[in-house]
Design a protein around this motif. Structure first.
Motif, PDB file in Angstrom:
ATOM      1  N   LEU A 107     -66.541  17.530   4.424  1.00 27.86           N
ATOM      2  CA  LEU A 107     -66.358  17.654   2.859  1.00 27.86           C
ATOM      3  C   LEU A 107     -65.152  19.195   3.782  1.00 27.86           C
ATOM      4  O   LEU A 107     -64.471  19.709   3.916  1.00 27.86           O
ATOM      5  CB  LEU A 107     -66.682  18.662   2.557  1.00 27.86           C
ATOM      6  CG  LEU A 107     -65.585  19.062   0.918  1.00 27.86           C
ATOM      7  CD1 LEU A 107     -63.868  18.269   0.944  1.00 27.86           C
ATOM      8  CD2 LEU A 107     -66.598  19.782  -0.493  1.00 27.86           C
ATOM      9  N   GLY A 108     -65.912  20.078   4.711  1.00 31.22           N
ATOM     10  CA  GLY A 108     -65.730  21.258   5.128  1.00 31.22           C
ATOM     11  C   GLY A 108     -64.336  21.235   6.360  1.00 31.22           C
ATOM     12  O   GLY A 108     -63.446  22.052   6.354  1.00 31.22           O
ATOM     13  N   TYR A 109     -64.733  20.587   7.066  1.00 31.89           N
ATOM     14  CA  TYR A 109     -63.715  20.633   8.496  1.00 31.89           C
ATOM     15  C   TYR A 109     -62.455  19.388   7.690  1.00 31.89           C
ATOM     16  O   TYR A 109     -61.413  20.149   8.114  1.00 31.89           O
ATOM     17  CB  TYR A 109     -63.788  19.436   9.628  1.00 31.89           C
ATOM     18  CG  TYR A 109     -64.965  20.008  10.249  1.00 31.89           C
ATOM     19  CD1 TYR A 109     -64.824  21.186  11.243  1.00 31.89           C
ATOM     20  CD2 TYR A 109     -66.205  20.123  10.252  1.00 31.89           C
ATOM     21  CE1 TYR A 109     -65.893  21.022  12.408  1.00 31.89           C
ATOM     22  CE2 TYR A 109     -67.477  20.441  11.110  1.00 31.89           C
ATOM     23  CZ  TYR A 109     -66.543  20.952  12.386  1.00 31.89           C
ATOM     24  OH  TYR A 109     -67.810  21.454  13.090  1.00 31.89           O
ATOM     25  N   ALA A 110     -62.682  18.584   7.138  1.00 33.37           N
ATOM     26  CA  ALA A 110     -61.290  18.808   6.150  1.00 33.37           C
ATOM     27  C   ALA A 110     -59.851  19.441   5.150  1.00 33.37           C
ATOM     28  O   ALA A 110     -59.527  19.964   5.895  1.00 33.37           O
ATOM     29  CB  ALA A 110     -61.687  17.784   4.765  1.00 33.37           C
ATOM     30  N   LEU A 111     -60.774  20.301   4.309  1.00 32.49           N
ATOM     31  CA  LEU A 111     -60.800  21.554   4.046  1.00 32.49           C
ATOM     32  C   LEU A 111     -59.677  22.232   5.062  1.00 32.49           C
ATOM     33  O   LEU A 111     -58.867  22.859   4.836  1.00 32.49           O
ATOM     34  CB  LEU A 111     -61.366  21.938   3.245  1.00 32.49           C
ATOM     35  CG  LEU A 111     -60.981  21.268   1.697  1.00 32.49           C
ATOM     36  CD1 LEU A 111     -62.524  21.990   0.359  1.00 32.49           C
ATOM     37  CD2 LEU A 111     -60.085  20.643   1.038  1.00 32.49           C
ATOM     38  N   ALA A 125     -66.239  24.914  13.358  1.00 32.92           N
ATOM     39  CA  ALA A 125     -67.791  25.220  14.490  1.00 32.92           C
ATOM     40  C   ALA A 125     -68.477  25.837  15.184  1.00 32.92           C
ATOM     41  O   ALA A 125     -69.594  25.786  14.679  1.00 32.92           O
ATOM     42  CB  ALA A 125     -66.561  24.337  15.800  1.00 32.92           C
ATOM     43  N   SER A 126     -67.764  27.313  15.109  1.00 34.08           N
ATOM     44  CA  SER A 126     -68.085  28.713  14.937  1.00 34.08           C
ATOM     45  C   SER A 126     -69.080  28.680  14.215  1.00 34.08           C
ATOM     46  O   SER A 126     -70.577  29.076  14.440  1.00 34.08           O
ATOM     47  CB  SER A 126     -67.456  29.424  15.885  1.00 34.08           C
ATOM     48  OG  SER A 126     -66.585  29.064  16.328  1.00 34.08           O
ATOM     49  N   ILE A 197     -58.065  11.406  20.922  1.00 32.72           N
ATOM     50  CA  ILE A 197     -58.773  11.626  20.048  1.00 32.72           C
ATOM     51  C   ILE A 197     -58.085  12.242  18.938  1.00 32.72           C
ATOM     52  O   ILE A 197     -58.885  12.161  17.657  1.00 32.72           O
ATOM     53  CB  ILE A 197     -59.312  13.333  21.256  1.00 32.72           C
ATOM     54  CG1 ILE A 197     -60.095  12.652  21.916  1.00 32.72           C
ATOM     55  CG2 ILE A 197     -59.771  14.280  19.708  1.00 32.72           C
ATOM     56  CD1 ILE A 197     -61.839  12.694  21.259  1.00 32.72           C
ATOM     57  N   GLU A 198     -56.255  12.557  18.855  1.00 31.03           N
ATOM     58  CA  GLU A 198     -55.858  12.361  17.515  1.00 31.03           C
ATOM     59  C   GLU A 198     -55.939  11.897  16.166  1.00 31.03           C
ATOM     60  O   GLU A 198     -55.977  11.547  15.427  1.00 31.03           O
ATOM     61  CB  GLU A 198     -54.659  13.341  18.283  1.00 31.03           C
ATOM     62  CG  GLU A 198     -53.578  14.282  16.840  1.00 31.03           C
ATOM     63  CD  GLU A 198     -54.442  15.072  16.571  1.00 31.03           C
ATOM     64  OE1 GLU A 198     -53.676  15.415  15.549  1.00 31.03           O
ATOM     65  OE2 GLU A 198     -55.152  16.232  16.899  1.00 31.03           O
ATOM     66  N   MET A 199     -55.604  10.094  17.345  1.00 35.07           N
ATOM     67  CA  MET A 199     -55.581   9.110  16.554  1.00 35.07           C
ATOM     68  C   MET A 199     -56.630   8.804  15.131  1.00 35.07           C
ATOM     69  O   MET A 199     -56.203   8.526  14.565  1.00 35.07           O
ATOM     70  CB  MET A 199     -54.854   8.040  17.944  1.00 35.07           C
ATOM     71  CG  MET A 199     -54.727   6.706  16.636  1.00 35.07           C
ATOM     72  SD  MET A 199     -53.161   6.908  15.869  1.00 35.07           S
ATOM     73  CE  MET A 199     -51.838   7.370  16.798  1.00 35.07           C
ATOM     74  N   ILE A 200     -57.992   9.105  16.277  1.00 36.79           N
ATOM     75  CA  ILE A 200     -58.955   8.509  15.479  1.00 36.79           C
ATOM     76  C   ILE A 200     -59.058  10.097  14.455  1.00 36.79           C
ATOM     77  O   ILE A 200     -59.416   9.123  13.834  1.00 36.79           O
ATOM     78  CB  ILE A 200     -59.910   8.719  16.719  1.00 36.79           C
ATOM     79  CG1 ILE A 200     -59.714   7.807  18.291  1.00 36.79           C
ATOM     80  CG2 ILE A 200     -61.224   8.641  16.344  1.00 36.79           C
ATOM     81  CD1 ILE A 200     -61.155   7.792  19.332  1.00 36.79           C
ATOM     82  N   THR A 201     -59.203  11.014  15.339  1.00 37.85           N
ATOM     83  CA  THR A 201     -59.406  12.191  13.974  1.00 37.85           C
ATOM     84  C   THR A 201     -58.359  12.296  13.095  1.00 37.85           C
ATOM     85  O   THR A 201     -59.013  12.694  11.867  1.00 37.85           O
ATOM     86  CB  THR A 201     -60.100  13.160  14.533  1.00 37.85           C
ATOM     87  OG1 THR A 201     -58.734  13.699  15.295  1.00 37.85           O
ATOM     88  CG2 THR A 201     -60.821  13.462  15.697  1.00 37.85           C
ATOM     89  N   LEU A 202     -56.969  11.793  13.412  1.00 38.82           N
ATOM     90  CA  LEU A 202     -56.221  12.046  11.770  1.00 38.82           C
ATOM     91  C   LEU A 202     -56.351  11.270  10.802  1.00 38.82           C
ATOM     92  O   LEU A 202     -56.123  12.019   9.648  1.00 38.82           O
ATOM     93  CB  LEU A 202     -55.217  11.443  12.743  1.00 38.82           C
ATOM     94  CG  LEU A 202     -53.680  12.114  12.250  1.00 38.82           C
ATOM     95  CD1 LEU A 202     -53.322  13.760  12.385  1.00 38.82           C
ATOM     96  CD2 LEU A 202     -52.134  11.239  12.525  1.00 38.82           C
ATOM     97  N   PRO A 203     -57.285   9.828  10.205  1.00 41.57           N
ATOM     98  CA  PRO A 203     -57.100   9.344   8.855  1.00 41.57           C
ATOM     99  C   PRO A 203     -59.079  10.533   7.859  1.00 41.57           C
ATOM    100  O   PRO A 203     -58.220  10.051   7.282  1.00 41.57           O
ATOM    101  CB  PRO A 203     -57.292   7.846   8.818  1.00 41.57           C
ATOM    102  CG  PRO A 203     -57.788   8.167  10.436  1.00 41.57           C
ATOM    103  CD  PRO A 203     -57.617   9.271  11.238  1.00 41.57           C
ATOM    104  N   THR A 204     -58.827  10.892   9.045  1.00 43.46           N
ATOM    105  CA  THR A 204     -61.052  11.214   8.952  1.00 43.46           C
ATOM    106  C   THR A 204     -60.610  11.925   7.247  1.00 43.46           C
ATOM    107  O   THR A 204     -61.152  11.919   6.656  1.00 43.46           O
ATOM    108  CB  THR A 204     -61.381  12.021   9.812  1.00 43.46           C
ATOM    109  OG1 THR A 204     -61.133  11.377  10.812  1.00 43.46           O
ATOM    110  CG2 THR A 204     -63.023  12.147   9.298  1.00 43.46           C
ATOM    111  N   SER A 205     -59.347  12.907   7.621  1.00 44.94           N
ATOM    112  CA  SER A 205     -59.683  14.154   6.097  1.00 44.94           C
ATOM    113  C   SER A 205     -59.416  13.208   4.762  1.00 44.94           C
ATOM    114  O   SER A 205     -59.728  13.303   3.545  1.00 44.94           O
ATOM    115  CB  SER A 205     -58.668  15.109   6.451  1.00 44.94           C
ATOM    116  OG  SER A 205     -58.673  16.018   7.739  1.00 44.94           O
TER     117      SER A 205
END
Length: 311
Positions: A107-111, A125-126, A197-205
């Motif tokens: 949830l946190g990274y998506a928001l 991440a920090s 990396i961008e293509m893999i992460t894009l749909p996650t949120s």
């Protein structure tokens, strides 16, 4: 007017994706088995890559160590207070674990990506590192013991190493600290690497928010202990946020993005992994309802934080 539009640009996509998830359940568009498949893709593929990206782009310094120490200590204090406050709710064996830890990964990274942009995800991440180490060591050890699953140091370490999300964090830290990320970015393969990396992460949120909407539930028979738990957590986390920010920015120069990451972190619900690592039995409804309702509280705080972000 422009400020209102900017806030809506961040908040409305979240609300819409959650509503889509809710409709997927109520209209029977996605089965429980289908949802399990989506979760598996996120947990084993896209989320570890999101975490890898966040941690390999983080700059490691004394600031990182300070963030780690402050957040790790806050998590420990919150868990201890959970044991003390348990008697005010329902004297549940698992209630203290709803008072500590944060659902940053799902949830946190998506928001935060919506709030500050994916280019600034390293701020999340920090503040995440301290709670990641806390969750995979102290938190899970005590949670398993509370659920009657005795574990030892070897079991804890094996569980950490085998967890894809932790592998993503560890790989990101190694690449970030050694400078391999900068070398790759500067090489001929840098563009290919970043775009992959961008293509893999894009749909996650979007997928995560659909899952949140799908699993939202408010059971009337546990509404009183759930509301008490959420209220106590909000009060505890509010106090810890104030103390943490006071310590952080007494030592470091004020940083708006870091402050927003801290606010969002302390507003998040407890980790969604509780039912995965503990036999919740009769407390299952209480736990799932608490996590669901607290997610709604987080979305409300996110809306307020959006106003601050564009201010």
């Amino acid at each position: 007017m422009q400020q209102t539009i900017s806030v809506l640009e961040m908040v409305l996509p979240v609300v819409v994706m959650i509503l889509i998830g809710y409709l997927c359940r109520t209209k029977g568009l996605v089965s429980r088995e289908g949802l399990a498949g989506i979760k598996s893709v996120i947990s084993n593929i896209t989320l570890p890559v999101v975490l890898f990206k966040a941690f390999y782009t983080t700059t490691y310094s004394m600031k990182s160590l300070l963030c780690f120490a402050v957040i790790f200590t806050s998590c420990c204090v919150a868990l201890g207070l959970g044991y003390l406050l348990n008697r005010f709710v329902r004297n549940s064996r698992l209630m203290p674990y709803l008072m500590s830890g944060f659902e940053v990964g799902m949830l946190g990274y998506a928001l935060f990506g919506l709030l500050a942009g994916n280019d600034n995800i390293s701020y999340m991440a920090s503040v995440d590192l301290g709670q990641v180490i806390f969750v995979y060591t102290i938190y899970l050890t005590l949670l398993k013991n509370a659920a009657g699953q005795k574990t030892d140091v070897k079991g804890i370490l094996l569980g950490m190493v085998r967890n894809p999300a932790f592998q993503g964090v560890a790989a990101g830290i190694i690449v970030g600290i050694t400078g391999l990320g900068s070398l790759i970015a500067a090489s001929f393969a840098g563009g290919i690497f970043s775009q992959t990396i961008e293509m893999i992460t894009l749909p996650t949120s979007g997928m995560i928010l659909i899952i949140v909407g799908y699993e939202l539930s408010m059971q009337k028979d546990v509404i009183v202990p759930v509301c008490k738990t959420i209220l106590l957590r909000v009060l505890v986390m509010g106090a810890l946020l104030a103390l943490s920010a006071l310590v952080m920015f007494h030592i470091l120069p004020f940083d708006k993005y870091l402050f927003m990451a801290m606010i969002l972190l302390f507003s998040l619900p407890a980790p969604f992994i509780i039912p995965l690592y503990a036999d919740v039995e009769s407390e299952g409804i209480y736990i799932s309802t608490t996590l669901s309702m607290h997610t709604l509280v987080t979305i409300l705080i996110f809306a307020g934080l959006s106003v601050y972000a564009v201010g």
